[in-house]
Design an enzyme around this catalytic site. Structure first.
Site, mmCIF file in Angstrom:
data_model
loop_
_atom_site.group_PDB
_atom_site.id
_atom_site.type_symbol
_atom_site.label_atom_id
_atom_site.label_comp_id
_atom_site.label_asym_id
_atom_site.label_seq_id
_atom_site.Cartn_x
_atom_site.Cartn_y
_atom_site.Cartn_z
ATOM 1 N N GLU A 161 7.425 -6.784 1.494
ATOM 2 C CA GLU A 161 6.222 -6.663 2.338
ATOM 3 C C GLU A 161 5.242 -7.802 2.057
ATOM 4 O O GLU A 161 4.610 -8.342 2.971
ATOM 5 C CB GLU A 161 5.525 -5.318 2.080
ATOM 6 C CG GLU A 161 6.291 -4.097 2.569
ATOM 7 C CD GLU A 161 6.100 -3.837 4.058
ATOM 8 O OE1 GLU A 161 5.256 -4.503 4.681
ATOM 9 O OE2 GLU A 161 6.819 -2.975 4.591
ATOM 10 N N ARG A 204 1.142 9.859 5.554
ATOM 11 C CA ARG A 204 1.396 8.543 6.134
ATOM 12 C C ARG A 204 2.710 7.950 5.609
ATOM 13 O O ARG A 204 2.850 6.750 5.474
ATOM 14 C CB ARG A 204 0.261 7.586 5.781
ATOM 15 C CG ARG A 204 -1.134 8.078 6.135
ATOM 16 C CD ARG A 204 -2.128 6.935 6.110
ATOM 17 N NE ARG A 204 -3.511 7.360 6.025
ATOM 18 C CZ ARG A 204 -4.213 7.877 7.036
ATOM 19 N NH1 ARG A 204 -3.661 8.067 8.209
ATOM 20 N NH2 ARG A 204 -5.481 8.206 6.856
ATOM 21 N N LYS A 263 0.869 -1.183 0.000
ATOM 22 C CA LYS A 263 0.000 0.000 0.000
ATOM 23 C C LYS A 263 0.904 1.231 0.000
ATOM 24 O O LYS A 263 1.680 1.447 0.927
ATOM 25 C CB LYS A 263 -0.892 -0.004 1.234
ATOM 26 C CG LYS A 263 -1.793 1.217 1.317
ATOM 27 C CD LYS A 263 -2.724 1.129 2.513
ATOM 28 C CE LYS A 263 -3.627 2.343 2.594
ATOM 29 N NZ LYS A 263 -4.536 2.266 3.736
ATOM 30 N N LYS A 266 -2.203 -1.591 -3.807
ATOM 31 C CA LYS A 266 -3.076 -0.419 -3.736
ATOM 32 C C LYS A 266 -2.256 0.849 -3.842
ATOM 33 O O LYS A 266 -1.248 0.932 -3.140
ATOM 34 C CB LYS A 266 -3.803 -0.472 -2.386
ATOM 35 C CG LYS A 266 -4.713 0.684 -2.117
ATOM 36 C CD LYS A 266 -5.295 0.555 -0.725
ATOM 37 C CE LYS A 266 -6.156 1.777 -0.469
ATOM 38 N NZ LYS A 266 -6.716 1.795 0.833
HETATM 39 C C1 PBG Z 1 -6.824 3.750 5.665
HETATM 40 C C2 PBG Z 1 -7.387 3.547 4.294
HETATM 41 C C3 PBG Z 1 -7.270 4.450 3.261
HETATM 42 C C4 PBG Z 1 -7.930 3.869 2.175
HETATM 43 C C5 PBG Z 1 -8.429 2.647 2.575
HETATM 44 N N1 PBG Z 1 -8.066 2.453 3.901
HETATM 45 C C6 PBG Z 1 -6.690 5.795 3.228
HETATM 46 C C7 PBG Z 1 -5.274 6.005 3.568
HETATM 47 O O1 PBG Z 1 -4.499 5.068 3.779
HETATM 48 O O2 PBG Z 1 -4.899 7.183 3.669
HETATM 49 C C8 PBG Z 1 -8.049 4.512 0.830
HETATM 50 C C9 PBG Z 1 -9.140 3.997 -0.040
HETATM 51 C C10 PBG Z 1 -9.429 4.863 -1.195
HETATM 52 O O3 PBG Z 1 -8.752 5.894 -1.434
HETATM 53 O O4 PBG Z 1 -10.371 4.523 -1.915
HETATM 54 N N2 PBG Z 1 -7.167 2.790 6.550
#
Ligand code: PBG
Length: 303
Positions: A211, A195, A174, A226
């Site tokens: 990862e 983040r 991610k 993602k």
């Molecule tokens: C955080 C989370 C995020 C998304 C899913 N879970 C946002 C982030 O990590 O800042 C993003 C999903 C999307 O943009 O459709 N738990």
């Protein structure tokens, strides 16, 4: 193969459309169940639930995440009760919606006085959250906070509580992505800053493969990449090496861009939706999390 992410919010009397994500709503209890019925009727067999608490329910640890009466656990219970095993109920397992600072974990101060997310202090909170979600009825929990060791910690806690059959979809690769922009509105995020200390560097492929390996060794039942479309190379590499199914998340910004261009008459929304999903599939995704899930399933099933 299509998983629909959905938002359930406290403090609403009517569903609220997310400005930057036309067609996507913060749901009330009634509208959530209606939308899940629509998804299932279209052929979608899995929904991924996110909870949006009112600000007054947020705190430093995100304690509503493991309160059985917390917004997300109530949504999980309501959907599981309505649908049983007719569709799979997946829970987002992350604290960011529930913390008043908006980070995915516990925030502490390091020895230089800088606020940092404390990886190891966060793991027990994820364990409590995952167990509460399993109790509420989740078939799958999906740790999305990118803390090291989160999969092993959650697996151990679930097993200990008798939830051996609850699966883990691990957000493994991610990235710290600007494509999550509209999601911040969708969940009423309190985050200041970014983040980058716990999500992946967009320039780095190698670290994502590591990862993925770690998450599989820790017991992940699926791994995820993602965002999706800007990271198809990562997806392909992960699909080549993974012994477990690989999911990809077409995120809020990807959805928003397609909708925005479509609404301007600059692209054919439906054609671009299908082409983007086919591309993600071609690159190696087994499952695709997408806000287009209901629409795409409907179109596929109508030939
Ligand atoms: C955080 C989370 C995020 C998304 C899913 N879970 C946002 C982030 O990590 O800042 C993003 C999903 C999307 O943009 O459709 N738990």
């Amino acid at each position: 193969d299509l998983i629909l992410p959905m938002f359930f919010a406290d403090g609403l009397t009517e569903p609220r459309e997310i400005t930057s994500m036309p067609g996507v709503y913060q749901h009330t209890g009634d509208s959530l169940l209606r939308a899940v019925h629509e998804a299932l009727d279209a052929g979608v067999r899995c929904v991924d639930l996110f909870g949006v608490p009112v600000d007054a329910d947020k705190d430093a640890d995100g304690s509503q995440a493991w309160n059985p009466e917390g917004v997300l656990n109530r949504a999980l219970a309501a959907v599981r009760e309505e649908f049983g095993d007719d569709l799979l109920v997946m829970a987002d397992t992350c604290l960011d919606e529930f913390t008043d600072h908006g980070h995915c974990g516990v925030v502490t101060t390091d020895r230089h006085g800088v606020a940092v997310v404390d990886n190891d202090a966060t793991l027990p909170l994820y364990q409590q959250m995952a167990v509460a979600q399993a109790r509420a009825g989740a078939h799958i929990v999906s740790p999305s906070g990118m803390m090291d060791g989160q999969v092993a910690a959650i697996r151990a806690a679930l097993d200990e509580e008798g939830f051996q059959d609850v699966a883990i979809m691990a957000y493994s690769a991610k990235y710290a992505s600007a494509f999550f922009g509209p999601f911040r509105e969708a969940v009423g995020s309190s985050l200041q800053g970014d983040r980058r200390t716990y999500q992946q560097d967009p320039a780095n492929l190698r670290e994502s493969l590591l990862e993925v390996e770690l998450d599989i060794a820790e017991g992940a039942d699926f791994v995820m990449v993602k965002p999706a479309l800007p990271y198809l190379d990562v997806l392909t590499r992960v699909a080549e090496m993974s012994p477990v199914p690989v999911a990809a998340y077409q995120v809020s910004g990807e959805y928003a861009m397609i909708q925005a261009a479509g609404r301007n008459g600059w692209v054919d929304t439906e054609a671009v939706m299908m082409e983007s999903l086919i591309s993600i599939k071609r690159a190696g995704a087994n499952q695709i999390l997408t806000y287009f899930a209901t629409e795409a399933a409907r179109k596929l099933n109508n030939g």
